[in-house]
Design a protein around this motif. Structure first.
Motif, mmCIF file in Angstrom:
data_model
loop_
_atom_site.group_PDB
_atom_site.id
_atom_site.type_symbol
_atom_site.label_atom_id
_atom_site.label_comp_id
_atom_site.label_asym_id
_atom_site.label_seq_id
_atom_site.Cartn_x
_atom_site.Cartn_y
_atom_site.Cartn_z
ATOM 1 N N GLY A 23 0.791 -1.220 0.000
ATOM 2 C CA GLY A 23 0.000 0.000 0.000
ATOM 3 C C GLY A 23 0.820 1.266 0.000
ATOM 4 N N VAL A 24 2.151 1.132 -0.030
ATOM 5 C CA VAL A 24 3.024 2.302 0.059
ATOM 6 C C VAL A 24 2.897 3.146 -1.211
ATOM 7 N N GLY A 25 2.601 4.436 -1.031
ATOM 8 C CA GLY A 25 2.526 5.364 -2.147
ATOM 9 C C GLY A 25 1.269 5.262 -2.979
ATOM 10 N N ILE A 26 0.301 4.461 -2.545
ATOM 11 C CA ILE A 26 -0.912 4.263 -3.322
ATOM 12 C C ILE A 26 -2.013 5.177 -2.785
ATOM 13 N N ASP A 27 -2.499 6.052 -3.631
ATOM 14 C CA ASP A 27 -3.611 6.941 -3.312
ATOM 15 C C ASP A 27 -4.810 6.455 -4.122
ATOM 16 N N ALA A 28 -5.791 5.869 -3.441
ATOM 17 C CA ALA A 28 -6.930 5.272 -4.139
ATOM 18 C C ALA A 28 -7.664 6.292 -5.006
ATOM 19 N N ALA A 29 -7.768 7.524 -4.522
ATOM 20 C CA ALA A 29 -8.459 8.553 -5.301
ATOM 21 C C ALA A 29 -7.697 8.864 -6.581
ATOM 22 N N TYR A 30 -6.370 8.858 -6.509
ATOM 23 C CA TYR A 30 -5.550 9.106 -7.695
ATOM 24 C C TYR A 30 -5.726 7.975 -8.709
ATOM 25 N N VAL A 31 -5.781 6.751 -8.227
ATOM 26 C CA VAL A 31 -5.989 5.611 -9.121
ATOM 27 C C VAL A 31 -7.326 5.745 -9.850
ATOM 28 N N GLU A 32 -8.362 6.160 -9.131
ATOM 29 C CA GLU A 32 -9.673 6.339 -9.759
ATOM 30 C C GLU A 32 -9.640 7.444 -10.807
ATOM 31 N N ARG A 33 -8.889 8.504 -10.526
ATOM 32 C CA ARG A 33 -8.782 9.590 -11.508
ATOM 33 C C ARG A 33 -8.084 9.102 -12.777
ATOM 34 N N LEU A 34 -7.059 8.281 -12.611
ATOM 35 C CA LEU A 34 -6.379 7.733 -13.775
ATOM 36 C C LEU A 34 -7.326 6.856 -14.594
ATOM 37 N N LEU A 35 -8.095 6.014 -13.924
ATOM 38 C CA LEU A 35 -9.063 5.166 -14.628
ATOM 39 C C LEU A 35 -10.058 6.014 -15.400
ATOM 40 N N ASP A 36 -10.510 7.106 -14.780
ATOM 41 C CA ASP A 36 -11.470 7.991 -15.453
ATOM 42 C C ASP A 36 -10.824 8.684 -16.647
ATOM 43 N N ARG A 37 -9.606 9.136 -16.487
ATOM 44 C CA ARG A 37 -8.927 9.852 -17.564
ATOM 45 C C ARG A 37 -8.789 8.990 -18.813
ATOM 46 N N PHE A 38 -8.542 7.712 -18.593
ATOM 47 C CA PHE A 38 -8.323 6.824 -19.736
ATOM 48 C C PHE A 38 -9.575 6.016 -20.078
ATOM 49 N N ASP A 39 -10.684 6.414 -19.478
ATOM 50 C CA ASP A 39 -11.947 5.743 -19.781
ATOM 51 C C ASP A 39 -11.770 4.227 -19.708
ATOM 52 N N ALA A 40 -11.108 3.777 -18.651
ATOM 53 C CA ALA A 40 -10.800 2.359 -18.471
ATOM 54 C C ALA A 40 -11.854 1.718 -17.573
ATOM 55 N N ASP A 41 -12.404 0.605 -18.016
ATOM 56 C CA ASP A 41 -13.409 -0.129 -17.248
ATOM 57 C C ASP A 41 -12.702 -1.176 -16.399
ATOM 58 N N PRO A 42 -12.634 -0.978 -15.064
ATOM 59 C CA PRO A 42 -11.902 -1.918 -14.211
ATOM 60 C C PRO A 42 -12.739 -3.100 -13.749
ATOM 61 N N THR A 43 -13.975 -3.217 -14.240
ATOM 62 C CA THR A 43 -14.872 -4.268 -13.746
ATOM 63 C C THR A 43 -14.910 -5.494 -14.656
ATOM 64 N N VAL A 44 -14.281 -5.397 -15.822
ATOM 65 C CA VAL A 44 -14.343 -6.474 -16.813
ATOM 66 C C VAL A 44 -13.105 -7.363 -16.679
ATOM 67 N N PRO A 45 -13.256 -8.692 -16.750
ATOM 68 C CA PRO A 45 -12.071 -9.569 -16.752
ATOM 69 C C PRO A 45 -11.114 -9.168 -17.875
ATOM 70 N N LEU A 46 -9.843 -9.176 -17.567
ATOM 71 C CA LEU A 46 -8.846 -8.674 -18.509
ATOM 72 C C LEU A 46 -8.846 -9.462 -19.816
ATOM 73 N N ARG A 47 -9.176 -10.733 -19.755
ATOM 74 C CA ARG A 47 -9.180 -11.526 -20.987
ATOM 75 C C ARG A 47 -10.266 -11.081 -21.957
#
Length: 305
Positions: free
Chosen positions: A107-131
């Motif tokens: 968890g070192v250096g991980i800001d959950a809000a920042y991760v969510e902003r990155l996902l939003d910026r790249f319009d990335a859907d984190p709920t779908v299986p990667l395959r």
């Protein structure tokens, strides 16, 4: 600024294959360094040596002042990495992968809000299986994974592969934000306009040998300008004569005659070239600056001649 990456005579052989030859390289803090070369030139080998994934045949490399062999773990803690052959756990969703990566870091250096902003910026859907994701959408998750802990160094191998033009521009904005914060980016790519747009310095590697390291603008200035002239009237039949004459002018090279148009490259002043062309009826004259692609191809075409 201090050097974040310092390579000295760094060499890697795979049997008879000389993947990297006596590489001397310095990458400064807060810059984007573009590393250019075709497949097999030694780009990925360099990256693997930086991160201590493989060991050198000779020479050494230091990252953050640490020897890559002895300080590999400490280096990787401060580094974000995106592989050129991105392979993710196929059964995981994007969010599960990012959570897993965060846990590995404690968890070192991980800001959950920042991760969510990155996902939003790249319009990335984190709920779908990667395959189930397309190549481009998996790449978005890979980018978020590399940047999520705000590392001091980003090592990115062909990072914009599969991204559409809008996402590419968003990625470039993220790079500029990263270096504005004093962090460093090492980006390996064969997409020349990409490197031209974002890099502060460019290294061109050919068959394991570093041919040049310069600012993109300096490399392009050295490559000169390209000139094309189309003739009309009686001059239309004199292109061969003009081609021979221009080829003798100082700074003029690569003179070619195709489809009634005369093309050449000029380094330095265009005065003598313009005066020579003025003796003929020129219907159209165009010039353009050399691109980074022209520079890159110039290094590789020399080998073919």
């Amino acid at each position: 600024m201090s050097s974040v990456i310092e390579a000295a005579a760094l060499t890697k052989h795979y049997g008879a294959v000389r993947a990297l030859q006596a590489l001397d390289l310095a990458v400064e803090q807060g810059e984007v360094f573009g590393y250019l070369g075709p497949n097999g030139a030694g780009k990925s080998t360099t990256i693997r040596l930086l991160l201590d994934f493989i060991r050198p045949t000779a020479g050494n490399v230091r990252v953050f002042g640490l020897d890559a062999r002895r300080g590999g773990l400490a280096i990787r803690r401060r580094t974000g990495y995106l592989s050129g052959d991105l392979s993710l756990y196929p059964a995981m969703t994007g969010r599960e992968l990012l959570t897993y990566a965060a846990h590995l870091r404690g968890g070192v250096g991980i800001d959950a809000a920042y991760v969510e902003r990155l996902l939003d910026r790249f319009d990335a859907d984190p709920t779908v299986p990667l395959r189930e994701l397309s190549r481009g959408n998996r790449q978005k998750i890979g980018i978020v994974h590399a940047f999520m802990h705000r590392p001091d160094l980003l090592v990115l191998d062909e990072p914009s592969t599969g991204l559409d033009p809008l996402m590419q521009q968003e990625f470039y904005r993220l790079l500029r934000e990263t270096t504005a914060e004093g962090r460093t980016v090492f980006i390996s790519s064969h997409i020349l306009p990409e490197v031209d747009q974002v890099a502060d310095h460019v290294g061109i590697i050919r068959k394991g040998v570093l041919e040049a390291v310069e600012e993109p603008a300096v490399l392009k200035q050295r490559a000169g300008r390209f000139v094309e002239a189309r003739f009309g009237g009686a001059s239309a039949g004199a292109e061969a004569e003009v081609a021979e004459r221009l080829g003798r002018l100082p700074g003029v090279s690569d003179v070619a005659l195709t489809d009634g148009a005369l093309a050449c490259r000029i380094e330095g002043s265009m005065d003598a070239l313009v005066k020579a062309l003025a003796q003929y009826k020129v219907e159209e004259l165009t010039t353009r600056e050399a691109s980074l692609e022209d520079v890159f191809l110039g290094y590789y075409e020399r080998e073919a001649k």
